[in-house]
Write a protein that holds these residues in place. Structure first.
Motif, short mmCIF file in Angstrom:
data_model
loop_
_atom_site.label_atom_id
_atom_site.label_comp_id
_atom_site.label_asym_id
_atom_site.label_seq_id
_atom_site.Cartn_x
_atom_site.Cartn_y
_atom_site.Cartn_z
N ASN A 136 0.83 -1.21 0.00
CA ASN A 136 0.00 0.00 0.00
C ASN A 136 0.86 1.26 0.00
N ARG A 154 -5.26 -0.38 -5.88
CA ARG A 154 -5.67 -0.55 -4.48
C ARG A 154 -6.79 -1.60 -4.37
N GLN A 157 -5.27 -4.99 -4.76
CA GLN A 157 -4.48 -5.35 -3.59
C GLN A 157 -5.35 -5.83 -2.44
N THR A 158 -6.50 -5.21 -2.27
CA THR A 158 -7.30 -5.48 -1.07
C THR A 158 -8.40 -6.52 -1.25
#
Length: 192
Positions: A136, A154, A157-158
């Motif tokens: 992050n 993002r 990634q999450t």
């Protein structure tokens, strides 16, 4: 990574006991190279060695061979360009060759994103920014360097589950646009 002064003559016999122990304890197989290999490969594999350098812990050696590695910025820039363009091409090719399902596209983009993390570290190096270990924070650094919002990264990634096919189409197109923009940025990168 295991770094030796000289490569052993009988590679398999020398490292077989180590690989057996690593498999037994479910540990990853280390990269085993000589110091000379590293010194003569910084021009052809700068991203790989920058990636290793930015995220390792010296467990044994008295003399840390990785800490002070220096990279030629043009070598790094060229490898970043190759990686971005190949990722752009292969992501599109794999998507067209696979099932048109949200889960397939989601896994494809997550894998592609993960493979690009060394590229982001390369952007940091070129931009004179310290390379964060956390993903992050690496995305934060990329946003600052490129002056753009990276919300699609993002999201990748999450998220752990694929979204709807409609949202996946949007993410896919946004991701390809980002790769293209990264490629344009690195094409025009000027050395200080």
């Amino acid at each position: 990574i295991l770094i030796f002064d000289e490569e052993p003559d009988n590679f398999l016999a020398t490292f077989h006991p180590l690989s057996t122990t690593l498999r037994k304890h479910k540990l990853p197989t280390p990269l085993t190279v000589s110091l000379r290999f590293i010194q003569t490969s910084l021009d052809s594999y700068p991203l790989e060695f920058l990636d290793i350098q930015s995220d390792y812990t010296n467990l044994y050696a008295v003399e840390d061979q990785l800490k002070d590695l220096q990279f030629n910025k043009e070598d790094l820039r060229l490898q970043i360009e190759r990686e971005l363009k190949s990722k752009w091409l292969l992501t599109r090719l794999t998507a067209l060759g696979g099932k048109y399902q949200a889960s397939h596209l989601f896994v494809l983009l997550k894998d592609s994103f993960t493979a690009l993390l060394p590229v982001f570290k390369g952007f940091c190096y070129l931009g004179g920014v310290s390379i964060p270990r956390e993903t992050n924070l690496l995305i934060d650094a990329m946003e600052e360097i490129l002056h753009t919002d990276l919300k699609v990264l993002r999201y990748l990634q999450t998220q752990q589950k694929a979204p709807s096919l409609q949202l996946m189409n949007t993410l896919f197109n946004d991701y390809l646009r980002l790769l293209h923009m990264f490629g344009e940025k690195i094409d025009s990168w000027k050395q200080a």
